[in-house]
Design a protein around this motif. Structure first.
Motif, PDB file in Angstrom:
ATOM      1  N   THR A   1       0.948  -1.378  -0.228  1.00 31.97           N
ATOM      2  CA  THR A   1       0.346   0.188   0.162  1.00 31.97           C
ATOM      3  C   THR A   1       0.410   1.206   0.205  1.00 31.97           C
ATOM      4  OG1 THR A   1      -0.237  -0.022   2.283  1.00 31.97           O
ATOM      5  CG2 THR A   1      -1.639  -1.408   0.975  1.00 31.97           C
ATOM      6  N   THR A   2       2.154   1.122  -0.607  1.00 34.70           N
ATOM      7  CA  THR A   2       3.334   2.278  -0.435  1.00 34.70           C
ATOM      8  C   THR A   2       3.664   1.872  -1.906  1.00 34.70           C
ATOM      9  OG1 THR A   2       4.685   1.182   0.645  1.00 34.70           O
ATOM     10  CG2 THR A   2       3.520   2.090   2.029  1.00 34.70           C
ATOM     11  N   PRO A   3       4.301   3.316  -2.456  1.00 38.14           N
ATOM     12  CA  PRO A   3       4.979   3.634  -3.665  1.00 38.14           C
ATOM     13  C   PRO A   3       6.493   2.160  -3.418  1.00 38.14           C
ATOM     14  CG  PRO A   3       4.386   5.414  -2.885  1.00 38.14           C
ATOM     15  CD  PRO A   3       4.524   5.162  -1.750  1.00 38.14           C
ATOM     16  N   ALA A   4       7.010   1.704  -2.786  1.00 38.57           N
ATOM     17  CA  ALA A   4       7.883   1.317  -2.285  1.00 38.57           C
ATOM     18  C   ALA A   4       7.184   0.042  -2.175  1.00 38.57           C
ATOM     19  CB  ALA A   4       8.390   0.705  -0.747  1.00 38.57           C
TER      20      ALA A   4
ATOM     21  N   VAL B   1       0.688   2.640 -11.800  1.00 38.79           N
ATOM     22  CA  VAL B   1      -1.020   2.517 -13.105  1.00 38.79           C
ATOM     23  C   VAL B   1      -2.287   1.999 -11.733  1.00 38.79           C
ATOM     24  CG1 VAL B   1      -2.346   0.101 -13.726  1.00 38.79           C
ATOM     25  CG2 VAL B   1       0.293   0.360 -14.012  1.00 38.79           C
ATOM     26  N   LEU B   2      -3.142   3.278 -11.391  1.00 30.82           N
ATOM     27  CA  LEU B   2      -4.527   3.998  -9.884  1.00 30.82           C
ATOM     28  C   LEU B   2      -4.757   2.784 -10.392  1.00 30.82           C
ATOM     29  CD1 LEU B   2      -2.402   6.208 -10.625  1.00 30.82           C
ATOM     30  CD2 LEU B   2      -4.412   7.319 -10.029  1.00 30.82           C
ATOM     31  N   GLY B   3      -5.601   2.036 -11.485  1.00 29.93           N
ATOM     32  CA  GLY B   3      -6.528   0.344 -11.282  1.00 29.93           C
ATOM     33  C   GLY B   3      -5.935  -0.488 -10.416  1.00 29.93           C
ATOM     34  N   GLN B   4      -4.613  -0.370 -10.271  1.00 30.52           N
ATOM     35  CA  GLN B   4      -4.064  -2.055 -10.031  1.00 30.52           C
ATOM     36  C   GLN B   4      -2.932  -1.288  -8.341  1.00 30.52           C
ATOM     37  OE1 GLN B   4      -2.543  -4.235 -12.596  1.00 30.52           O
ATOM     38  NE2 GLN B   4      -3.541  -3.842 -14.768  1.00 30.52           N
ATOM     39  N   ARG B   5      -2.975  -0.034  -8.003  1.00 34.55           N
ATOM     40  CA  ARG B   5      -1.916   0.369  -7.120  1.00 34.55           C
ATOM     41  C   ARG B   5      -1.932  -0.820  -5.682  1.00 34.55           C
ATOM     42  NH1 ARG B   5      -2.452   6.948  -5.937  1.00 34.55           N
ATOM     43  NH2 ARG B   5      -1.338   6.604  -7.302  1.00 34.55           N
ATOM     44  N   TYR B   6      -3.163  -0.648  -5.320  1.00 35.62           N
ATOM     45  CA  TYR B   6      -3.383  -2.272  -4.491  1.00 35.62           C
ATOM     46  C   TYR B   6      -2.994  -3.565  -4.668  1.00 35.62           C
ATOM     47  CZ  TYR B   6      -3.517   2.642  -2.609  1.00 35.62           C
ATOM     48  OH  TYR B   6      -3.299   4.069  -1.968  1.00 35.62           O
ATOM     49  N   ALA B   7      -2.921  -4.120  -5.504  1.00 39.62           N
ATOM     50  CA  ALA B   7      -3.250  -5.175  -6.380  1.00 39.62           C
ATOM     51  C   ALA B   7      -2.083  -6.214  -5.871  1.00 39.62           C
ATOM     52  CB  ALA B   7      -2.587  -5.181  -7.574  1.00 39.62           C
ATOM     53  N   LEU B   8      -1.924  -7.173  -5.924  1.00 38.92           N
ATOM     54  CA  LEU B   8      -2.071  -8.579  -4.749  1.00 38.92           C
ATOM     55  C   LEU B   8      -1.751 -10.013  -5.915  1.00 38.92           C
ATOM     56  CD1 LEU B   8      -3.746  -7.754  -1.304  1.00 38.92           C
ATOM     57  CD2 LEU B   8      -1.573  -6.605  -2.477  1.00 38.92           C
ATOM     58  N   ASP B   9      -0.352  -9.895  -5.828  1.00 41.07           N
ATOM     59  CA  ASP B   9       0.124 -11.184  -6.617  1.00 41.07           C
ATOM     60  C   ASP B   9       0.364 -12.505  -5.770  1.00 41.07           C
ATOM     61  OD1 ASP B   9       0.018 -10.283  -9.480  1.00 41.07           O
ATOM     62  OD2 ASP B   9       1.795  -9.793  -9.786  1.00 41.07           O
ATOM     63  N   PHE B  10      -0.421 -13.512  -5.802  1.00 36.10           N
ATOM     64  CA  PHE B  10       0.175 -14.523  -5.060  1.00 36.10           C
ATOM     65  C   PHE B  10       0.583 -15.786  -5.378  1.00 36.10           C
ATOM     66  CE2 PHE B  10      -3.777 -12.115  -2.727  1.00 36.10           C
ATOM     67  CZ  PHE B  10      -2.901 -12.297  -1.537  1.00 36.10           C
ATOM     68  N   VAL B  11       1.182 -17.071  -4.599  1.00 34.73           N
ATOM     69  CA  VAL B  11       2.037 -17.726  -5.639  1.00 34.73           C
ATOM     70  C   VAL B  11       2.246 -18.644  -4.396  1.00 34.73           C
ATOM     71  CG1 VAL B  11       3.425 -16.426  -6.917  1.00 34.73           C
ATOM     72  CG2 VAL B  11       4.277 -17.445  -5.213  1.00 34.73           C
TER      73      VAL B  11
ATOM     74  N   LEU C   1      -8.779   0.193  -4.807  1.00 31.80           N
ATOM     75  CA  LEU C   1      -8.711   0.240  -2.789  1.00 31.80           C
ATOM     76  C   LEU C   1      -7.973  -1.022  -2.521  1.00 31.80           C
ATOM     77  CD1 LEU C   1     -12.462   0.662  -3.309  1.00 31.80           C
ATOM     78  CD2 LEU C   1     -10.891   2.450  -4.012  1.00 31.80           C
ATOM     79  N   PRO C   2      -7.108  -0.468  -1.611  1.00 32.77           N
ATOM     80  CA  PRO C   2      -6.874  -1.193  -0.309  1.00 32.77           C
ATOM     81  C   PRO C   2      -7.981  -1.760   0.072  1.00 32.77           C
ATOM     82  CG  PRO C   2      -7.128   0.697   0.165  1.00 32.77           C
ATOM     83  CD  PRO C   2      -6.820   1.319  -1.053  1.00 32.77           C
ATOM     84  N   VAL C   3      -6.842  -3.321   0.394  1.00 30.05           N
ATOM     85  CA  VAL C   3      -7.792  -4.343   0.802  1.00 30.05           C
ATOM     86  C   VAL C   3      -7.352  -4.676   2.164  1.00 30.05           C
ATOM     87  CG1 VAL C   3      -7.655  -5.726  -0.817  1.00 30.05           C
ATOM     88  CG2 VAL C   3      -9.819  -6.421   0.877  1.00 30.05           C
ATOM     89  N   ARG C   4      -8.552  -4.840   3.197  1.00 26.97           N
ATOM     90  CA  ARG C   4      -7.996  -5.014   4.853  1.00 26.97           C
ATOM     91  C   ARG C   4      -8.205  -6.619   4.343  1.00 26.97           C
ATOM     92  NH1 ARG C   4      -5.763  -1.639   8.533  1.00 26.97           N
ATOM     93  NH2 ARG C   4      -5.332   0.086   8.068  1.00 26.97           N
ATOM     94  N   PHE C   5      -7.330  -8.342   4.953  1.00 24.39           N
ATOM     95  CA  PHE C   5      -7.994  -8.955   4.684  1.00 24.39           C
ATOM     96  C   PHE C   5      -8.739  -9.928   6.558  1.00 24.39           C
ATOM     97  CE2 PHE C   5      -6.397  -9.086   1.129  1.00 24.39           C
ATOM     98  CZ  PHE C   5      -7.563 -10.055   0.206  1.00 24.39           C
TER      99      PHE C   5
ATOM    100  N   LEU D   1      -3.671  -4.936   6.313  1.00 24.91           N
ATOM    101  CA  LEU D   1      -2.962  -4.728   5.085  1.00 24.91           C
ATOM    102  C   LEU D   1      -1.914  -5.424   4.733  1.00 24.91           C
ATOM    103  CD1 LEU D   1      -3.905  -0.722   5.065  1.00 24.91           C
ATOM    104  CD2 LEU D   1      -4.992  -2.251   3.909  1.00 24.91           C
ATOM    105  N   LEU D   2      -1.557  -5.859   3.566  1.00 21.62           N
ATOM    106  CA  LEU D   2      -0.420  -7.338   3.578  1.00 21.62           C
ATOM    107  C   LEU D   2       0.639  -6.567   2.820  1.00 21.62           C
ATOM    108  CD1 LEU D   2      -2.498 -10.737   2.010  1.00 21.62           C
ATOM    109  CD2 LEU D   2      -2.030  -9.722   4.456  1.00 21.62           C
ATOM    110  N   THR D   3       1.767  -6.755   2.760  1.00 14.94           N
ATOM    111  CA  THR D   3       3.136  -6.280   2.213  1.00 14.94           C
ATOM    112  C   THR D   3       3.830  -7.625   1.645  1.00 14.94           C
ATOM    113  OG1 THR D   3       3.333  -4.744   3.759  1.00 14.94           O
ATOM    114  CG2 THR D   3       4.683  -5.007   2.517  1.00 14.94           C
TER     115      THR D   3
END
Length: 324
Positions: A147-150, A157-167, A295-299, A313-315
């Protein structure tokens, strides 16, 4: 967005040179031009992101660039993967389906940037209207996202700003057995993907075949949709969840269906712009993939690195699994 911007600049220069000056840029020169633009745009973007960093800036739990690189391209390390992926993206311009998507994404992102400037809000403080569960069973590794630039998957890419890739990964963070050139080599491939909350399916794409050249870092520039097979679910007013890169033929829902939290909607695959089998998940505030703000998502109801937590929020770099 760096790749998309570099592609757009390369196309613009090539067209202006050919139709304005009457000179056709040679193929190798086009590739070189693209690489130069990619380097310049990436440098500019990183400089801009570092200027946005504040007191709440965080680093990934583990730097994804230091994790093992999957497949034979792994011998070249992360720089090799990035180089091959970057060059192969150039051929997306020859695919009319992807070219149209690239243009729509560029135009949509410009609109979202203007919207963000007007509001002065980057969305980090947003709280979702419903609770979200992890969209899978068992333990997975968050390979990219934050949820930060880092830490963000793709902050610009604002639509995917808070996207998460899981493996899924072993103790050494390897994501596959064997050479990693077959889909079945990957631990997460074929795993069931679940709805993260109740909702209504608004869009489904299930025609994209598995991306070729797995393990070699080559972008699937022939795919009809660079998002790959996906399901888009309206979980609440102004909250749409995108579940992407699913296996063709595995999607179990259709547009208009009502789904329940935990319901199987498809299986994890390797379709569209995917470097290896994984689940891409993000929330946005519109049913239009190219005009929705991320949008950021809290699980809720999960373990993070083995510890039970709630509403987090996940990192990138952490291992997560549902409590149940």
């Amino acid at each position: 967005m760096t790749i998309v911007t570099a592609l757009a600049l390369t196309l613009a220069v090539a067209l202006v040179t050919e139709y304005g000056a009457g000179y056709r840029v040679p193929g190798l020169a086009v590739i070189g031009l693209y690489l130069v633009f990619y380097w310049l745009v990436n440098r500019w973007r990183r400089r801009g992101e570092s200027g946005k960093s504040g007191e709440d800036e965080a680093e990934p739990a583990i730097d994804p660039t230091e994790l093992p690189t999957s497949g034979p391209v792994g011998r070249l390390g992360q720089p090799g993967l990035v180089a091959v992926w970057t060059v192969s993206n150039l051929f997306c311009l020859l695919n009319p389906f992807q070219l149209a998507q690239i243009v729509r994404q560029l135009v949509g992102n410009l609109g979202l940037q203007a919207r963000e400037r007007r509001s002065g809000d980057d969305g980090r403080g947003y709280r979702t209207k419903v609770d979200y569960s992890l969209p899978f069973r068992g333990e997975w590794l968050l390979y990219n996202g934050g949820t930060t630039p880092a830490t963000s998957h793709s902050w610009d890419v604002l639509g995917q700003r808070y996207a998460l890739d899981f493996v899924q990964a072993d103790e050494e963070y390897r994501r596959h057995t064997g050479r990693g050139t077959r889909s079945g080599d990957y631990y997460c491939y074929g795993q069931e993907i679940l709805a993260a909350a109740d909702g209504r399916v608004v869009a489904v794409e299930g025609r994209v075949r598995t991306a070729p050249f797995l393990g070699w870092g080559i972008c699937d520039f022939l795919a009809r949709n660079f998002v790959g097979n996906h399901v888009l679910i309206e979980h609440a007013e102004g909250e749409y969840g995108l579940y992407a890169h699913l296996i063709r033929g595995s999607i179990t829902v259709s547009a208009g269906d009502q789904v329940c939290r935990g319901q199987v909607i498809g299986r994890c695959g390797h379709t569209g712009h995917s470097t290896e089998p994984h689940l891409h998940f993000h929330l946005q505030d519109s049913a239009d993939l190219f005009n929705g703000m991320g949008l950021p998502v809290r699980f809720t109801g999960l373990r993070v690195d083995g510890e039970p937590v709630d509403g987090v929020l996940l990192t990138a770099g952490i291992r997560v699994q549902p409590v149940d």
